[in-house]
Design a protein around this motif. Structure first.
Motif, PDB file in Angstrom:
ATOM      1  N   ARG A  23       4.081   6.641   6.328  1.00 31.22           N
ATOM      2  CA  ARG A  23       4.110   5.377   5.581  1.00 31.22           C
ATOM      3  C   ARG A  23       2.795   5.157   4.822  1.00 31.22           C
ATOM      4  O   ARG A  23       1.750   5.702   5.187  1.00 31.22           O
ATOM      5  CB  ARG A  23       4.333   4.181   6.510  1.00 31.22           C
ATOM      6  CG  ARG A  23       5.422   4.326   7.537  1.00 31.22           C
ATOM      7  CD  ARG A  23       6.791   4.589   6.944  1.00 31.22           C
ATOM      8  NE  ARG A  23       7.835   4.409   7.955  1.00 31.22           N
ATOM      9  CZ  ARG A  23       8.938   5.113   8.014  1.00 31.22           C
ATOM     10  NH1 ARG A  23       9.174   6.056   7.115  1.00 31.22           N
ATOM     11  NH2 ARG A  23       9.834   4.865   8.959  1.00 31.22           N
ATOM     12  N   ASP A  24       2.874   4.338   3.785  1.00 33.80           N
ATOM     13  CA  ASP A  24       1.692   3.899   3.053  1.00 33.80           C
ATOM     14  C   ASP A  24       1.170   2.643   3.736  1.00 33.80           C
ATOM     15  O   ASP A  24       1.740   1.555   3.592  1.00 33.80           O
ATOM     16  CB  ASP A  24       2.060   3.602   1.592  1.00 33.80           C
ATOM     17  CG  ASP A  24       0.853   3.258   0.728  1.00 33.80           C
ATOM     18  OD1 ASP A  24      -0.187   2.845   1.286  1.00 33.80           O
ATOM     19  OD2 ASP A  24       0.957   3.373  -0.515  1.00 33.80           O
ATOM     20  N   ARG A  29       6.391  -1.243   2.045  1.00 36.26           N
ATOM     21  CA  ARG A  29       7.498  -1.510   1.138  1.00 36.26           C
ATOM     22  C   ARG A  29       7.926  -2.979   1.211  1.00 36.26           C
ATOM     23  O   ARG A  29       7.858  -3.620   2.256  1.00 36.26           O
ATOM     24  CB  ARG A  29       8.687  -0.601   1.456  1.00 36.26           C
ATOM     25  CG  ARG A  29       9.383  -0.927   2.774  1.00 36.26           C
ATOM     26  CD  ARG A  29      10.482   0.067   3.095  1.00 36.26           C
ATOM     27  NE  ARG A  29      11.196  -0.329   4.310  1.00 36.26           N
ATOM     28  CZ  ARG A  29      12.063   0.446   4.954  1.00 36.26           C
ATOM     29  NH1 ARG A  29      12.310   1.663   4.494  1.00 36.26           N
ATOM     30  NH2 ARG A  29      12.683   0.006   6.031  1.00 36.26           N
ATOM     31  N   ASN A  30       8.344  -3.506   0.080  1.00 33.07           N
ATOM     32  CA  ASN A  30       8.943  -4.844  -0.039  1.00 33.07           C
ATOM     33  C   ASN A  30       7.978  -5.996   0.214  1.00 33.07           C
ATOM     34  O   ASN A  30       8.409  -7.154   0.219  1.00 33.07           O
ATOM     35  CB  ASN A  30      10.140  -5.006   0.917  1.00 33.07           C
ATOM     36  CG  ASN A  30      11.212  -3.965   0.707  1.00 33.07           C
ATOM     37  OD1 ASN A  30      11.382  -3.470  -0.406  1.00 33.07           O
ATOM     38  ND2 ASN A  30      11.923  -3.609   1.761  1.00 33.07           N
ATOM     39  N   ARG A  69       3.492   3.793 -10.118  1.00 36.77           N
ATOM     40  CA  ARG A  69       2.231   3.155  -9.771  1.00 36.77           C
ATOM     41  C   ARG A  69       1.340   3.038 -11.018  1.00 36.77           C
ATOM     42  O   ARG A  69       1.694   3.473 -12.112  1.00 36.77           O
ATOM     43  CB  ARG A  69       1.523   3.955  -8.676  1.00 36.77           C
ATOM     44  CG  ARG A  69       2.236   3.929  -7.324  1.00 36.77           C
ATOM     45  CD  ARG A  69       2.279   2.531  -6.760  1.00 36.77           C
ATOM     46  NE  ARG A  69       2.753   2.500  -5.384  1.00 36.77           N
ATOM     47  CZ  ARG A  69       3.015   1.380  -4.726  1.00 36.77           C
ATOM     48  NH1 ARG A  69       2.870   0.219  -5.313  1.00 36.77           N
ATOM     49  NH2 ARG A  69       3.444   1.418  -3.474  1.00 36.77           N
ATOM     50  N   TYR A  99       8.124   0.067   9.635  1.00 43.35           N
ATOM     51  CA  TYR A  99       9.516  -0.216   9.288  1.00 43.35           C
ATOM     52  C   TYR A  99      10.445  -0.027  10.484  1.00 43.35           C
ATOM     53  O   TYR A  99      11.659   0.103  10.316  1.00 43.35           O
ATOM     54  CB  TYR A  99      10.005   0.620   8.103  1.00 43.35           C
ATOM     55  CG  TYR A  99       9.018   0.764   6.968  1.00 43.35           C
ATOM     56  CD1 TYR A  99       8.063  -0.219   6.701  1.00 43.35           C
ATOM     57  CD2 TYR A  99       9.032   1.890   6.148  1.00 43.35           C
ATOM     58  CE1 TYR A  99       7.153  -0.085   5.655  1.00 43.35           C
ATOM     59  CE2 TYR A  99       8.128   2.030   5.101  1.00 43.35           C
ATOM     60  CZ  TYR A  99       7.189   1.050   4.865  1.00 43.35           C
ATOM     61  OH  TYR A  99       6.287   1.187   3.840  1.00 43.35           O
ATOM     62  N   ASP A 117       6.348  -3.518  -7.743  1.00 40.95           N
ATOM     63  CA  ASP A 117       7.327  -2.449  -7.867  1.00 40.95           C
ATOM     64  C   ASP A 117       7.482  -1.966  -9.301  1.00 40.95           C
ATOM     65  O   ASP A 117       8.250  -1.038  -9.558  1.00 40.95           O
ATOM     66  CB  ASP A 117       8.685  -2.886  -7.294  1.00 40.95           C
ATOM     67  CG  ASP A 117       9.062  -4.289  -7.725  1.00 40.95           C
ATOM     68  OD1 ASP A 117       8.895  -4.597  -8.918  1.00 40.95           O
ATOM     69  OD2 ASP A 117       9.537  -5.066  -6.878  1.00 40.95           O
ATOM     70  N   LYS A 124       0.129  -0.345   1.351  1.00 38.52           N
ATOM     71  CA  LYS A 124       1.149  -0.971   0.504  1.00 38.52           C
ATOM     72  C   LYS A 124       2.520  -0.820   1.146  1.00 38.52           C
ATOM     73  O   LYS A 124       3.366  -0.045   0.678  1.00 38.52           O
ATOM     74  CB  LYS A 124       1.144  -0.348  -0.890  1.00 38.52           C
ATOM     75  CG  LYS A 124      -0.203  -0.387  -1.598  1.00 38.52           C
ATOM     76  CD  LYS A 124      -0.097   0.228  -2.983  1.00 38.52           C
ATOM     77  CE  LYS A 124      -1.452   0.392  -3.623  1.00 38.52           C
ATOM     78  NZ  LYS A 124      -2.239   1.490  -3.002  1.00 38.52           N
ATOM     79  N   TRP A 150       6.555  -7.988  -8.889  1.00 34.66           N
ATOM     80  CA  TRP A 150       7.235  -7.888  -7.600  1.00 34.66           C
ATOM     81  C   TRP A 150       8.590  -8.555  -7.788  1.00 34.66           C
ATOM     82  O   TRP A 150       8.663  -9.767  -8.010  1.00 34.66           O
ATOM     83  CB  TRP A 150       6.414  -8.563  -6.506  1.00 34.66           C
ATOM     84  CG  TRP A 150       6.894  -8.311  -5.119  1.00 34.66           C
ATOM     85  CD1 TRP A 150       7.146  -7.106  -4.529  1.00 34.66           C
ATOM     86  CD2 TRP A 150       7.178  -9.303  -4.112  1.00 34.66           C
ATOM     87  NE1 TRP A 150       7.554  -7.280  -3.233  1.00 34.66           N
ATOM     88  CE2 TRP A 150       7.578  -8.613  -2.950  1.00 34.66           C
ATOM     89  CE3 TRP A 150       7.111 -10.685  -4.072  1.00 34.66           C
ATOM     90  CZ2 TRP A 150       7.932  -9.264  -1.771  1.00 34.66           C
ATOM     91  CZ3 TRP A 150       7.454 -11.337  -2.903  1.00 34.66           C
ATOM     92  CH2 TRP A 150       7.854 -10.636  -1.766  1.00 34.66           C
ATOM     93  N   GLY A 196       0.719  -5.864  -4.017  1.00 37.04           N
ATOM     94  CA  GLY A 196       2.082  -5.392  -3.925  1.00 37.04           C
ATOM     95  C   GLY A 196       2.809  -5.515  -5.256  1.00 37.04           C
ATOM     96  O   GLY A 196       2.681  -6.509  -5.951  1.00 37.04           O
TER      97      GLY A 196
END
Length: 577
Positions: A562-563, A568-569, A33, A471, A12, A566, A59, A10
């Motif tokens: 969605r991925d 989110r967050n 990425r 999510y 960002d 990976k 991150w 993970g």
């Protein structure tokens, strides 16, 4: 390539500092990425790189997700480039002090403080290694870091409370926070302990507390980069779900012979215990609740489970064993938890997928979960392997302490050996029946998961997977608690996933849901929406129900775009509190 191997943890933002043949340092950073960073490298029109460099996937903790806040960071003069995994707890006070001394900060990231502390030391003429040592002596927090000096091209690495390994090979010298990053080049590696500082090109420079020490023993690299290829799968989660029967069988092959005779427990050289405390986070805490249920049901052992982040609030019990569970063995909250009053003087047993991890080194004994590499951020096979290794451990301990007979344990081992086939059968069923359910419920805003007794940890894990990947809100409750509040959430069409482990009281709870118009999706016994082959009397609970819950979460996440690898967050290895 090395940073790409770490994508699963993970991040960002990502960046690199690379030394050129002219001696300068080129810094390339992006909030995209790894592919975006590779594009920057492809477009580089400056001098060729000389092979020395550092990089990091960040991150965000301190500071927004911006290219300016991305690692590597630099000092005022641009002589020191630094990447840092961890947290500087006293960053604010150090930043204020350095501001007054004339340093200019260009980011809001705590890690930048480290660059300026080193710069101060270098201005005094201090050697780079000593400069880093003196700088870190002023820091409160955790770190795995690498420093690249422009003029000399030297790279110094250091660690405290965060994982870091180094490998020296004919192809070069490597350091990484995860062996996965350098497994393609390194056959053996060494693990930095707390306070260690090493000059990367000089393995004889190992220092701790300012004193040169012998390098720690070499550890054989257990796998290669090809072990984490997709091999035809569209995503790692699908691959790792399908790997679960094989992974479960592997764990049993390693541990089963030591269960019924108590040998697995005896070889750990731990004292008998009267109470059990389990520390974990997230999925590992759910696996810990499976272990707790088994200890209570089979051995009558009083057991408590606690999140690592809350362990400091606990009071130690006498004659207790502490089982600390972490897939990576680097989970910061678990590491802090085993150093709190909840543990006291009690022995600590680490149950982890990484026997060379920080947690393993802190513990008095270690049991591996042998899941192999897991790349998807949302745990799948590591949960299954934790449950199986935890069950093997506890049954063996109960035999060793004469709480369970060898004959009863042998029957339980036979039941455990059926688990791989049960997982495979559950997967086959789920892949057929879940897609139509997803078509029906993908638009729902939220989901409720319920279970009773041994089924409750699996309800918790199912809800966790769904919220991680889709999510959407997903909450789990003991089924008997519905009428004490959560039933207010149930309206016409509300999806309620029921983990049916054969508890006779569950039918009444399901009736309560249906009476309010809730849509019941039963995972478990024959006749339910998702039937699985399982042993409802098994003291580890309805383990085969795990697979359809994973497939449900993945399938719905994909339907929502969605991925799944990976989310989110989220990060795979949570190395900061």
């Amino acid at each position: 390539m090395g940073l790409r191997r770490l994508e699963y943890r993970g991040y960002d933002s990502v960046g690199m500092a690379l030394r050129t043949t002219g001696g300068d340092i080129a810094r390339l950073r992006t909030t995209g990425r790894i592919g975006a960073l590779e594009a920057l490298l492809d477009d580089w029109a400056g001098p060729r790189f000389d092979g020395a460099g550092i990089g990091h996937t960040r991150w965000a903790t301190h500071g927004a997700v911006t290219e300016g806040n991305a690692h590597p960071h630099v000092d005022c003069a641009g002589q020191i480039s630094l990447v840092h995994n961890g947290i500087v707890e006293n960053a604010a006070s150090l930043r204020a002090e350095l501001d007054r001394a004339g340093h200019t900060f260009v980011t809001t990231v705590d890690s930048e403080v480290l660059c300026h502390l080193i710069e101060d030391e270098r201005r005094r003429g201090t050697d780079l290694v000593r400069a880093l040592q003196n700088a870190l002596a002023r820091v409160h927090g955790s770190w795995a870091l690498a420093v690249l000096e422009q003029g000399s091209g030297r790279i110094i690495v250091a660690a405290k409370g965060s994982p870091l390994v180094v490998g020296h090979t004919a192809e070069g010298d490597f350091a990484a926070s995860d062996i996965a990053a350098i497994a393609d080049w390194v056959d053996e590696y060494r693990v930095l302990g707390d306070g260690d500082i090493v000059e990367l090109a000089r393995p004889d420079s190992w220092r701790r507390g300012g004193i040169v020490i012998p390098p720690p023993a070499l550890t054989r690299c257990p796998w290669r980069g090809r072990d984490v290829e997709l091999n035809g799968y569209t995503d790692y989660m699908a691959k790792e779900i399908d790997e679960q029967p094989e992974a479960a069988a592997r764990v049993l092959d390693e541990l089963a012979d030591g269960i019924a005779n108590g040998a697995l427990w005896e070889q750990l050289n731990l004292p008998p215990f009267e109470r059990l405390r389990v520390i974990g986070c997230g999925t590992s805490l759910n696996a810990g609740n499976v272990l707790a249920n088994l200890a209570r049901r089979l051995g009558g052992v009083p057991t408590t489970t606690v999140s690592g982040s809350e362990a400091a609030q606990e009071v130690p019990d006498t004659a207790q064993l502490v089982v600390a569970m972490s897939q990576s063995g680097e989970t910061a909250d678990v590491l802090r938890g085993v150093q709190t009053g909840a543990v006291g003087i009690s022995p600590v047993l680490a149950l982890t997928n990484n026997p060379q991890s920080t947690l393993a080194r802190l513990a008095d004994a270690v049991v591996g979960s042998s899941a192999g590499p897991e790349i998807g951020v949302a745990a799948t096979k590591t949960f299954i392997c934790q449950v199986i290794s935890a069950a093997a451990l506890m049954i063996s301990a109960l035999v060793g302490m004469n709480r369970v007979s060898a004959r009863s344990a042998a029957a339980l081992v036979d039941d455990l050996r059926r688990v791989p086939d049960q997982l495979a059968a559950a997967s086959a069923v789920a892949k057929c029946v879940i897609p139509p359910l997803v078509d029906q419920f993908a638009a729902e805003a939220g989901f409720i998961f319920i279970g009773r007794g041994l089924g409750l940890p699996y309800a918790a894990e199912g809800a966790l997977k769904l919220k991680e990947l889709t999510y959407r809100w997903a909450e789990h409750y003991p089924a008997g608690e519905l009428k004490h509040g959560p039933l207010a959430l149930v309206g016409v069409g509300t999806p309620v996933i029921v983990i049916d482990n054969g508890d006779p009281k569950l039918a009444g709870n399901v009736a309560e849901v249906r009476a309010r118009g809730g849509h019941v999706i039963t995972v478990g016994c024959a006749g339910g929406a998702i039937p699985v082959v399982d042993d409802p009397a098994a003291p580890w609970g309805p383990i085969a129900a795990t697979v359809p819950l994973q497939i449900l979460a993945r399938t719905m996440a994909l339907a929502l775009g969605r991925d799944v690898d990976k989310p989110r967050n989220l990060a795979k290895s949570v190395t900061v509190e």
